[in-house]
Scaffold this motif. Structure first.
Motif, PDB file in Angstrom:
ATOM      1  N   GLU A  63      -7.570  -9.027   1.473  1.00 45.99           N
ATOM      2  CA  GLU A  63      -8.684  -9.946   1.268  1.00 45.99           C
ATOM      3  C   GLU A  63      -8.370 -11.325   1.837  1.00 45.99           C
ATOM      4  N   VAL A  64      -7.093 -11.752   1.708  1.00 47.47           N
ATOM      5  CA  VAL A  64      -6.692 -13.043   2.271  1.00 47.47           C
ATOM      6  C   VAL A  64      -6.850 -13.031   3.790  1.00 47.47           C
ATOM      7  N   LEU A  65      -6.419 -11.944   4.423  1.00 49.11           N
ATOM      8  CA  LEU A  65      -6.558 -11.845   5.874  1.00 49.11           C
ATOM      9  C   LEU A  65      -8.021 -11.820   6.294  1.00 49.11           C
ATOM     10  N   LEU A  66      -8.842 -11.106   5.556  1.00 55.22           N
ATOM     11  CA  LEU A  66     -10.249 -10.997   5.916  1.00 55.22           C
ATOM     12  C   LEU A  66     -10.976 -12.326   5.762  1.00 55.22           C
ATOM     13  N   SER A  67     -10.560 -13.136   4.814  1.00 53.83           N
ATOM     14  CA  SER A  67     -11.259 -14.400   4.557  1.00 53.83           C
ATOM     15  C   SER A  67     -10.712 -15.562   5.384  1.00 53.83           C
ATOM     16  N   ASP A  68      -9.575 -15.367   6.048  1.00 47.64           N
ATOM     17  CA  ASP A  68      -8.963 -16.435   6.833  1.00 47.64           C
ATOM     18  C   ASP A  68      -9.540 -16.429   8.252  1.00 47.64           C
ATOM     19  N   ARG A  69     -10.309 -17.455   8.562  1.00 49.67           N
ATOM     20  CA  ARG A  69     -10.950 -17.527   9.880  1.00 49.67           C
ATOM     21  C   ARG A  69      -9.956 -17.815  10.995  1.00 49.67           C
ATOM     22  N   ASP A  70      -8.759 -18.265  10.642  1.00 49.60           N
ATOM     23  CA  ASP A  70      -7.749 -18.511  11.663  1.00 49.60           C
ATOM     24  C   ASP A  70      -7.013 -17.240  12.072  1.00 49.60           C
ATOM     25  N   ALA A  71      -7.135 -16.185  11.282  1.00 49.50           N
ATOM     26  CA  ALA A  71      -6.459 -14.931  11.605  1.00 49.50           C
ATOM     27  C   ALA A  71      -7.095 -14.303  12.848  1.00 49.50           C
ATOM     28  N   PRO A  72      -6.304 -13.656  13.705  1.00 51.48           N
ATOM     29  CA  PRO A  72      -6.879 -13.005  14.885  1.00 51.48           C
ATOM     30  C   PRO A  72      -7.929 -11.970  14.498  1.00 51.48           C
ATOM     31  N   GLN A  73      -8.957 -11.855  15.330  1.00 44.71           N
ATOM     32  CA  GLN A  73     -10.050 -10.937  15.033  1.00 44.71           C
ATOM     33  C   GLN A  73      -9.547  -9.501  14.926  1.00 44.71           C
ATOM     34  N   SER A  74      -8.625  -9.110  15.799  1.00 43.75           N
ATOM     35  CA  SER A  74      -8.114  -7.746  15.751  1.00 43.75           C
ATOM     36  C   SER A  74      -7.386  -7.475  14.436  1.00 43.75           C
ATOM     37  N   MET A  75      -6.678  -8.483  13.924  1.00 47.35           N
ATOM     38  CA  MET A  75      -5.961  -8.303  12.664  1.00 47.35           C
ATOM     39  C   MET A  75      -6.929  -8.225  11.495  1.00 47.35           C
ATOM     40  N   ARG A  76      -7.990  -8.993  11.547  1.00 46.11           N
ATOM     41  CA  ARG A  76      -9.002  -8.908  10.481  1.00 46.11           C
ATOM     42  C   ARG A  76      -9.687  -7.551  10.497  1.00 46.11           C
ATOM     43  N   GLN A  77      -9.895  -6.996  11.678  1.00 45.28           N
ATOM     44  CA  GLN A  77     -10.476  -5.658  11.753  1.00 45.28           C
ATOM     45  C   GLN A  77      -9.523  -4.626  11.154  1.00 45.28           C
ATOM     46  N   ARG A  78      -8.235  -4.781  11.443  1.00 42.16           N
ATOM     47  CA  ARG A  78      -7.258  -3.856  10.857  1.00 42.16           C
ATOM     48  C   ARG A  78      -7.213  -4.008   9.338  1.00 42.16           C
ATOM     49  N   ALA A  79      -7.303  -5.257   8.858  1.00 42.45           N
ATOM     50  CA  ALA A  79      -7.285  -5.477   7.413  1.00 42.45           C
ATOM     51  C   ALA A  79      -8.460  -4.778   6.741  1.00 42.45           C
ATOM     52  N   ALA A  80      -9.626  -4.793   7.398  1.00 44.47           N
ATOM     53  CA  ALA A  80     -10.782  -4.087   6.841  1.00 44.47           C
ATOM     54  C   ALA A  80     -10.532  -2.582   6.799  1.00 44.47           C
TER      55      ALA A  80
ATOM     56  N   LEU B  44       0.830  -1.201   0.000  1.00 48.08           N
ATOM     57  CA  LEU B  44       0.000   0.000   0.000  1.00 48.08           C
ATOM     58  C   LEU B  44       0.866   1.253   0.000  1.00 48.08           C
ATOM     59  N   ALA B  45       1.941   1.238   0.794  1.00 50.69           N
ATOM     60  CA  ALA B  45       2.824   2.403   0.855  1.00 50.69           C
ATOM     61  C   ALA B  45       3.525   2.651  -0.477  1.00 50.69           C
ATOM     62  N   ASN B  46       3.727   1.581  -1.269  1.00 46.91           N
ATOM     63  CA  ASN B  46       4.389   1.704  -2.557  1.00 46.91           C
ATOM     64  C   ASN B  46       3.393   1.764  -3.721  1.00 46.91           C
ATOM     65  N   ASN B  47       2.114   2.010  -3.386  1.00 46.61           N
ATOM     66  CA  ASN B  47       1.061   2.162  -4.401  1.00 46.61           C
ATOM     67  C   ASN B  47       0.856   0.905  -5.244  1.00 46.61           C
ATOM     68  N   ASP B  48       1.232  -0.250  -4.695  1.00 48.07           N
ATOM     69  CA  ASP B  48       0.933  -1.520  -5.361  1.00 48.07           C
ATOM     70  C   ASP B  48      -0.448  -1.962  -4.877  1.00 48.07           C
ATOM     71  N   PHE B  49      -1.478  -1.309  -5.424  1.00 51.01           N
ATOM     72  CA  PHE B  49      -2.823  -1.456  -4.885  1.00 51.01           C
ATOM     73  C   PHE B  49      -3.380  -2.870  -5.075  1.00 51.01           C
ATOM     74  N   ASP B  50      -3.100  -3.487  -6.207  1.00 53.23           N
ATOM     75  CA  ASP B  50      -3.634  -4.823  -6.455  1.00 53.23           C
ATOM     76  C   ASP B  50      -3.092  -5.831  -5.446  1.00 53.23           C
ATOM     77  N   GLU B  51      -1.772  -5.789  -5.192  1.00 46.90           N
ATOM     78  CA  GLU B  51      -1.176  -6.711  -4.226  1.00 46.90           C
ATOM     79  C   GLU B  51      -1.678  -6.431  -2.810  1.00 46.90           C
ATOM     80  N   ALA B  52      -1.778  -5.143  -2.473  1.00 47.09           N
ATOM     81  CA  ALA B  52      -2.264  -4.787  -1.142  1.00 47.09           C
ATOM     82  C   ALA B  52      -3.689  -5.297  -0.942  1.00 47.09           C
ATOM     83  N   GLU B  53      -4.529  -5.100  -1.937  1.00 48.68           N
ATOM     84  CA  GLU B  53      -5.920  -5.550  -1.811  1.00 48.68           C
ATOM     85  C   GLU B  53      -5.996  -7.065  -1.726  1.00 48.68           C
ATOM     86  N   ARG B  54      -5.151  -7.759  -2.498  1.00 48.06           N
ATOM     87  CA  ARG B  54      -5.140  -9.221  -2.440  1.00 48.06           C
ATOM     88  C   ARG B  54      -4.781  -9.706  -1.034  1.00 48.06           C
ATOM     89  N   VAL B  55      -3.740  -9.089  -0.440  1.00 48.14           N
ATOM     90  CA  VAL B  55      -3.304  -9.507   0.897  1.00 48.14           C
ATOM     91  C   VAL B  55      -4.388  -9.230   1.932  1.00 48.14           C
TER      92      VAL B  55
END
Length: 257
Positions: free
Chosen positions: A186-203, A173-184
């Motif tokens: 989305e992976v965090l948001l869809s992973d149910r094993d990820a911590p809830q706080s991290m999924r909130q940050r990803a959103a 995101l800092a390097n304006n690679d928007f597609d890669e940032a969005e992909r990452v």
């Protein structure tokens, strides 16, 4: 008669016990002495180990205080000393902290990578060293090195895979690679094993991405029957309230000029 037989049985049992004692008294005494000695030695070892841990903890905290006060060189020297003669756990942590405080960032990354490859270091601290090295690379702004550093951690089932993914997304995101940032994100948001706080940050990061990039360009729509040519612009409009004629569409479709 029964009392006589009972007394005879008692005498026989006493004689057998006395015979067993005469035959095995030496091994029994030796075994008892060994048990007492082993118990005392273990207690002594545990006491010394506890004292060593307490001493190492005090030295570690003192070095941390130096680092927090901005005395990086003195803190690094204190961590180096603890890494040489401290207990294994504290020694490994001290090696990591000493490497982080190096003024020469290339040397810091080299030392952290060496810790990550050290077979005598436990797996968790190996991953901590890799993550700390990636953080130094992140501060340096080298996107390719960052991806190489975090790549093995993101694809494994290690303890810090979600942190590695989050950092990779933030760096993209800092390097304006928007597609890669969005992909990452989305992976965090869809992973149910990820911590809830991290999924909130990803959103939240995804919201920042959309605000920074703007609306994602819609794919070009094909012309219908050759009646129109060029791209089609889809403009959202507000749906009418009650009383609107049936069949009103919620979108207004116009051919682009």
């Amino acid at each position: 008669m029964s009392d006589i037989f009972h007394e005879v049985d008692e005498d026989v049992r006493r004689d057998k016990a006395a015979e067993l004692w005469r035959r095995y008294q030496t091994p029994i005494v030796i075994l008892a002495v060994l048990i007492v000695a082993a118990t005392g030695a273990w207690s002594y070892y545990q006491s010394n180990r506890q004292k060593a841990a307490e001493t190492a903890n005090a030295r570690f905290e003192a070095a941390v205080a130096l680092a927090n006060d901005g005395k990086a060189s003195e803190a690094a020297a204190a961590f180096d000393a603890l890494a040489k003669d401290g207990p294994k756990g504290y020694a490994t942590l001290a090696r990591i902290r000493a490497a982080e405080l190096r003024e020469d960032k290339a040397r810091a990354i080299e030392e952290l990578n060496a810790i990550a490859e050290d077979k005598n270091v436990d797996k968790l601290n190996q991953e901590v060293a890799l993550l700390r090295a990636a953080l130094i690379i992140l501060d340096g702004g080298d996107r390719q090195k960052m991806e190489r550093a975090l790549g093995p951690m993101m694809t494994s089932n290690g303890a810090f895979r979600f942190s590695a993914q989050e950092w990779n997304g933030l760096d993209a995101l800092a390097n304006n690679d928007f597609d890669e940032a969005e992909r990452v994100f989305e992976v965090l948001l869809s992973d149910r094993d990820a911590p809830q706080s991290m999924r909130q940050r990803a959103a939240a990061y995804r919201g920042l991405l959309h605000a920074k990039r703007g609306p994602k360009p819609a794919p070009a729509a094909p012309t219908a029957g050759g009646a129109t040519s060029g791209n089609v612009t889809v403009t959202p409009v507000i749906e009418p309230e009650e009383g609107a004629a049936p069949g009103d569409a919620p979108f207004e479709v116009k051919p682009s000029k």
